[in-house]
Scaffold this active site. Structure first.
Site, PDB file in Angstrom:
ATOM      1  N   LYS A 181      -4.419 -12.433  -4.195  1.00 51.41           N
ATOM      2  CA  LYS A 181      -5.641 -12.168  -3.426  1.00 51.41           C
ATOM      3  C   LYS A 181      -6.722 -13.191  -3.776  1.00 51.41           C
ATOM      4  O   LYS A 181      -6.961 -13.462  -4.948  1.00 51.41           O
ATOM      5  CB  LYS A 181      -6.141 -10.751  -3.717  1.00 51.41           C
ATOM      6  CG  LYS A 181      -5.154  -9.675  -3.270  1.00 51.41           C
ATOM      7  CD  LYS A 181      -5.650  -8.275  -3.590  1.00 51.41           C
ATOM      8  CE  LYS A 181      -5.701  -8.007  -5.074  1.00 51.41           C
ATOM      9  NZ  LYS A 181      -5.925  -6.576  -5.390  1.00 51.41           N
ATOM     10  N   GLY A 214     -13.608  -1.320  -4.540  1.00 51.12           N
ATOM     11  CA  GLY A 214     -12.397  -0.697  -3.998  1.00 51.12           C
ATOM     12  C   GLY A 214     -11.643  -1.554  -3.003  1.00 51.12           C
ATOM     13  O   GLY A 214     -10.655  -1.094  -2.406  1.00 51.12           O
ATOM     14  N   THR A 215     -12.063  -2.816  -2.839  1.00 50.32           N
ATOM     15  CA  THR A 215     -11.401  -3.682  -1.848  1.00 50.32           C
ATOM     16  C   THR A 215      -9.889  -3.775  -2.093  1.00 50.32           C
ATOM     17  O   THR A 215      -9.086  -3.677  -1.163  1.00 50.32           O
ATOM     18  CB  THR A 215     -12.029  -5.100  -1.886  1.00 50.32           C
ATOM     19  OG1 THR A 215     -13.417  -4.968  -1.686  1.00 50.32           O
ATOM     20  CG2 THR A 215     -11.446  -5.989  -0.809  1.00 50.32           C
ATOM     21  N   GLY A 216      -9.511  -3.942  -3.376  1.00 47.82           N
ATOM     22  CA  GLY A 216      -8.088  -4.090  -3.709  1.00 47.82           C
ATOM     23  C   GLY A 216      -7.298  -2.818  -3.422  1.00 47.82           C
ATOM     24  O   GLY A 216      -6.144  -2.873  -2.975  1.00 47.82           O
ATOM     25  N   CYS A 217      -7.947  -1.666  -3.671  1.00 53.18           N
ATOM     26  CA  CYS A 217      -7.278  -0.374  -3.409  1.00 53.18           C
ATOM     27  C   CYS A 217      -7.044  -0.209  -1.910  1.00 53.18           C
ATOM     28  O   CYS A 217      -5.970   0.222  -1.470  1.00 53.18           O
ATOM     29  CB  CYS A 217      -8.136   0.794  -3.905  1.00 53.18           C
ATOM     30  SG  CYS A 217      -8.606   0.669  -5.632  1.00 53.18           S
TER      31      CYS A 217
HETATM   32  O1  PXL Z   1     -10.659  -1.252  -7.901  1.00 52.58           O
HETATM   33  C1  PXL Z   1      -9.818  -0.931  -8.930  1.00 52.58           C
HETATM   34  C2  PXL Z   1      -9.884   0.513  -9.310  1.00 52.58           C
HETATM   35  C3  PXL Z   1      -8.775   1.298  -9.155  1.00 52.58           C
HETATM   36  N1  PXL Z   1      -8.754   2.607  -9.482  1.00 52.58           N
HETATM   37  C4  PXL Z   1      -9.846   3.212  -9.956  1.00 52.58           C
HETATM   38  C5  PXL Z   1     -11.010   2.484 -10.123  1.00 52.58           C
HETATM   39  C6  PXL Z   1     -11.045   1.102  -9.811  1.00 52.58           C
HETATM   40  C7  PXL Z   1     -12.259   0.322  -9.984  1.00 52.58           C
HETATM   41  O2  PXL Z   1     -13.265   0.766 -10.454  1.00 52.58           O
HETATM   42  O3  PXL Z   1     -12.080   3.106 -10.604  1.00 52.58           O
HETATM   43  C8  PXL Z   1      -9.785   4.655 -10.293  1.00 52.58           C
END
Ligand code: PXL
Length: 273
Positions: A181, A214-217
């Site tokens: 990414k 949270g972009t990656g999630c």
């Molecule tokens: O963005 C990665 C991530 C994944 N999962 C949880 C997070 C974060 C970033 O803060 O809190 C639970």
């Protein structure tokens, strides 16, 4: 009841941490899947107390309870794809890898979350967790989605080596499919898919926004959702990236909290519809 009308849900299983601010983690995954018309079941690996400014506390879920959540779901309705996010310990990684093997789970998208966007390590035992990811989990994955800092840590290569020769990554990470990414690059946000020893670049211009938590999630759960809908890996990455880009664009002028707010997800921005 007319049973000829009954269709199966398209489902993914997300195995990830809970983010109380709901910008990242499990909450982002559920919202993303919903935007694609996909049902997300969940196995929570850790509970984080956080807001847009950062993480305040973390309480990991017992690996036994993580295992039971996964078993409860997959023995009832096998997901068409799986997304993994925060896996806070080597034991958690092992539980996930064992479940993938035992239940023959397919379309596995692994977001190797090592450090939160606000800088908090997501595992107390980072070195062992990384080792277990590389030996036990990545070889089972369809796609691993590191950002550039994660790719450096996981591969031991320099940033310039990675960017000049991304084809080095599959061997280093023990996984044939990698999405590198570009959000942390110095210029645009091009993502590079490395699959079947070929690279495909998905380009996008950098959008100025504080709301990128949270972009990656969102990206990894969007890819898993597209795989669950039957798209090829390349098509899935293309649609997921478009979805994320539009969600960043749409969220850039919205205010939520005093730090990094969430993307704005709506199914009307789903380019597949
Ligand atoms: O963005 C990665 C991530 C994944 N999962 C949880 C997070 C974060 C970033 O803060 O809190 C639970």
């Amino acid at each position: 009841m007319d049973t000829s009308q009954i269709r199966k849900y398209s489902t993914i299983l997300t195995i990830a941490g809970s983010d109380s601010s709901a910008g990242a983690g499990i909450q982002a995954d559920i919202k993303t899947a919903a935007a694609f018309g996909v049902h997300a079941s969940t196995a929570i690996s850790s509970i984080t107390a956080q807001n847009t400014c950062g993480i305040i506390a973390i309480s990991d879920v017992d690996p036994y309870m993580l295992q039971k959540q996964i078993e409860a779901i997959v023995t009832d309705e096998k997901p068409l794809a799986v997304k993994t996010g925060m896996l806070p310990s080597p034991q958690a990684v092992e539980v996930v890898a064992n479940a993938i093997r035992r239940f023959n789970l397919v379309n596995i998208v692994v977001d190797p979350v090592l450090i939160s966007s606000s800088g908090t390590p997501m595992s107390d035992k980072m070195e062992d967790t990384i080792k277990t990811m590389k030996t036990a989990l990545f070889p089972l994955a369809t796609l691993v989605t590191p950002n550039i800092p994660e790719a450096i840590t996981l591969s031991g290569l320099s940033k310039s080596d990675i960017l000049n020769n991304p084809l080095l990554l599959p061997d280093r990470l023990n996984c044939p499919g990698i999405l590198l990414k570009g959000g942390h690059s110095d210029t645009d946000c091009d993502d590079i898919l490395i699959a079947e020893k070929e690279t495909t670049t998905f380009t996008s211009k950098r959008i100025g926004s504080r709301n990128t938590h949270g972009t990656g999630c969102v990206l990894s759960s969007a890819i898993a959702s597209c795989l669950a809908l039957g798209l090829t890996l390349r098509e899935a990455v293309k649609h997921a990236k478009n979805f994320v880009t539009r969600a960043i664009e749409e969220g850039k002028n919205l205010h939520f909290g005093n730090g990094h707010g969430p993307l704005f997800l709506l199914d009307k921005y789903n380019s597949m519809q």
